[in-house]
Write a protein that holds these residues in place. Structure first.
Motif, PDB file in Angstrom:
ATOM      1  N   ASP A  22      34.259  39.178  43.845  1.00 13.24           N
ATOM      2  CA  ASP A  22      35.455  40.003  43.919  1.00 13.24           C
ATOM      3  C   ASP A  22      36.172  40.002  42.575  1.00 13.24           C
ATOM      4  O   ASP A  22      36.383  38.938  41.982  1.00 13.24           O
ATOM      5  CB  ASP A  22      36.400  39.476  44.997  1.00 13.24           C
ATOM      6  CG  ASP A  22      35.932  39.820  46.398  1.00 13.24           C
ATOM      7  OD1 ASP A  22      36.620  40.589  47.072  1.00 13.24           O
ATOM      8  OD2 ASP A  22      34.873  39.307  46.820  1.00 13.24           O
ATOM      9  N   THR A  23      36.542  41.183  42.119  1.00 11.43           N
ATOM     10  CA  THR A  23      37.327  41.296  40.900  1.00 11.43           C
ATOM     11  C   THR A  23      38.798  41.035  41.221  1.00 11.43           C
ATOM     12  O   THR A  23      39.149  40.626  42.334  1.00 11.43           O
ATOM     13  CB  THR A  23      37.181  42.699  40.296  1.00 11.43           C
ATOM     14  OG1 THR A  23      37.828  43.652  41.175  1.00 11.43           O
ATOM     15  CG2 THR A  23      35.722  43.076  40.127  1.00 11.43           C
ATOM     16  N   GLU A  24      39.659  41.316  40.272  1.00  8.40           N
ATOM     17  CA  GLU A  24      41.099  41.134  40.466  1.00  8.40           C
ATOM     18  C   GLU A  24      41.773  42.404  40.991  1.00  8.40           C
ATOM     19  O   GLU A  24      42.977  42.583  40.855  1.00  8.40           O
ATOM     20  CB  GLU A  24      41.728  40.691  39.135  1.00  8.40           C
ATOM     21  CG  GLU A  24      41.193  39.338  38.674  1.00  8.40           C
ATOM     22  CD  GLU A  24      41.570  38.994  37.245  1.00  8.40           C
ATOM     23  OE1 GLU A  24      42.132  37.909  37.027  1.00  8.40           O
ATOM     24  OE2 GLU A  24      41.300  39.820  36.347  1.00  8.40           O
ATOM     25  N   GLU A  25      40.993  43.248  41.644  1.00  5.18           N
ATOM     26  CA  GLU A  25      41.477  44.533  42.141  1.00  5.18           C
ATOM     27  C   GLU A  25      42.698  44.395  43.048  1.00  5.18           C
ATOM     28  O   GLU A  25      43.624  45.203  42.992  1.00  5.18           O
ATOM     29  CB  GLU A  25      40.345  45.258  42.868  1.00  5.18           C
ATOM     30  CG  GLU A  25      40.740  46.448  43.717  1.00  5.18           C
ATOM     31  CD  GLU A  25      41.269  47.632  42.908  1.00  5.18           C
ATOM     32  OE1 GLU A  25      41.893  48.511  43.510  1.00  5.18           O
ATOM     33  OE2 GLU A  25      41.060  47.656  41.675  1.00  5.18           O
ATOM     34  N   SER A  45      37.963  37.162  37.105  1.00  3.29           N
ATOM     35  CA  SER A  45      37.744  38.175  36.075  1.00  3.29           C
ATOM     36  C   SER A  45      36.244  38.291  35.825  1.00  3.29           C
ATOM     37  O   SER A  45      35.495  37.318  35.996  1.00  3.29           O
ATOM     38  CB  SER A  45      38.460  37.786  34.786  1.00  3.29           C
ATOM     39  OG  SER A  45      37.832  36.657  34.202  1.00  3.29           O
ATOM     40  N   PRO A  46      35.769  39.455  35.418  1.00  6.21           N
ATOM     41  CA  PRO A  46      34.337  39.641  35.190  1.00  6.21           C
ATOM     42  C   PRO A  46      33.722  38.639  34.223  1.00  6.21           C
ATOM     43  O   PRO A  46      32.536  38.301  34.357  1.00  6.21           O
ATOM     44  CB  PRO A  46      34.262  41.067  34.643  1.00  6.21           C
ATOM     45  CG  PRO A  46      35.412  41.765  35.299  1.00  6.21           C
ATOM     46  CD  PRO A  46      36.510  40.736  35.332  1.00  6.21           C
ATOM     47  N   ALA A  67      29.818  46.299  37.877  1.00  5.78           N
ATOM     48  CA  ALA A  67      30.406  46.966  39.032  1.00  5.78           C
ATOM     49  C   ALA A  67      29.279  47.446  39.952  1.00  5.78           C
ATOM     50  O   ALA A  67      28.299  48.034  39.490  1.00  5.78           O
ATOM     51  CB  ALA A  67      31.262  48.142  38.590  1.00  5.78           C
ATOM     52  N   ASP A  83      37.197  49.422  41.355  1.00  7.85           N
ATOM     53  CA  ASP A  83      36.240  48.431  40.871  1.00  7.85           C
ATOM     54  C   ASP A  83      36.518  47.083  41.533  1.00  7.85           C
ATOM     55  O   ASP A  83      36.992  46.144  40.909  1.00  7.85           O
ATOM     56  CB  ASP A  83      36.371  48.333  39.336  1.00  7.85           C
ATOM     57  CG  ASP A  83      35.340  47.418  38.715  1.00  7.85           C
ATOM     58  OD1 ASP A  83      34.358  47.086  39.409  1.00  7.85           O
ATOM     59  OD2 ASP A  83      35.527  47.043  37.550  1.00  7.85           O
ATOM     60  N   HIS A 111      31.787  43.258  41.709  1.00  7.19           N
ATOM     61  CA  HIS A 111      30.689  43.267  40.749  1.00  7.19           C
ATOM     62  C   HIS A 111      29.519  42.547  41.405  1.00  7.19           C
ATOM     63  O   HIS A 111      29.709  41.661  42.247  1.00  7.19           O
ATOM     64  CB  HIS A 111      31.072  42.541  39.460  1.00  7.19           C
ATOM     65  CG  HIS A 111      31.902  43.366  38.534  1.00  7.19           C
ATOM     66  ND1 HIS A 111      31.851  43.251  37.167  1.00  7.19           N
ATOM     67  CD2 HIS A 111      32.800  44.360  38.784  1.00  7.19           C
ATOM     68  CE1 HIS A 111      32.687  44.105  36.610  1.00  7.19           C
ATOM     69  NE2 HIS A 111      33.282  44.788  37.565  1.00  7.19           N
TER      70      HIS A 111
END
Length: 248
Positions: A179-182, A201-202, A221, A236, A239
């Protein structure tokens, strides 16, 4: 089957994917989450599309046995539907989802459903493991690890992936997402995810894989990972990638 009184993320996702194996309590929870964060349907449909591409890529390497952790509901393009010639063992910790999965797969001799804690492979019934993933530990298999990293701290996640690396045979493949920081900008939705939920973060994703080596596609992504069409415009949120176990 007795209708549950608590929602399940697995069944909520089934609802978002357009499946038929969920209950009113799951629909209510899904609708509530959509009020806090709207684009759940396109995001989870793209995540399922990524699963399809990842499983097909793994099968193309000659892998014909899959072990799936945090499997959710085994329908709507899940692993045994994507790779019908393979054998698949789905695992979960939620007893209601396990019973549902076992009921759905009752007539299959190529796919099974059992209890399994991703952080402790020893919790899987060895008979089930060797029936549905007969090459486990001896020949390459596919390990599907989607929807789990966000609920494990860095130490637990790296240990778990390293233990899976050790247990799997060389040439085995790992399909994984992060999971991203979306959700950082959606505090109400973030609160609904609970205290165990971890955004990253990625830049953090690759180091967490440890000895697993991503394919040349990297961890990107999910809409872009080996996309066969122009990637849709969705947030996004995830990822993902496929990583391979080496010969060490």
């Amino acid at each position: 089957m007795v209708e549950p009184d608590q929602p399940s993320t697995a069944r909520m996702i089934d609802f978002w994917l357009g499946g038929e194996h969920h209950f009113p309590v799951d629909v209510a929870a899904a609708r509530a989450f959509e009020q806090a964060y709207g684009p759940c349907v396109p995001i989870f449909r793209e995540l399922r599309a990524f699963l399809g591409r990842a499983v097909r890529a793994i099968a193309a390497r000659g892998v014909d046995g899959f072990l799936v952790f945090g499997a959710g509901v085994p329908t709507v393009g899940n692993v045994h539907e994507i790779a019908p010639e393979a054998t698949v063992l789905y695992t979960e910790v939620d007893p209601v989802t396990i019973r549902l999965g076992q009921r759905i797969l009752a007539g299959s001799d190529r796919a099974g459903y059992a209890y399994g804690d991703a952080t402790d492979i020893g919790t899987i019934d060895p008979a089930q493991l060797h029936r549905f993933v007969p090459g486990w530990g001896r020949r390459p298999v596919g390990v599907v690890f989607l929807g789990l990293a966000a609920f494990l701290d860095d130490e637990t996640l790296t240990r778990t992936l390293d233990e899976l690396y050790t247990a799997a045979a060389p040439g085995s493949c790992l399909a994984v997402d992060f999971d991203t920081e979306e959700l950082a900008g959606n505090p109400e939705a973030l609160a609904m995810m609970g205290p165990a939920f971890r955004m990253r973060s990625p830049a953090a994703f690759r180091p967490l894989l440890g000895r697993w080596t991503p394919t040349e596609d990297g961890v990107v992504a999910v809409t872009h990972w080996r996309s066969e069409v122009t990637p849709p415009a969705v947030p996004d949120a995830f990822h993902g990638g496929v990583a391979v176990r080496g010969d060490d």
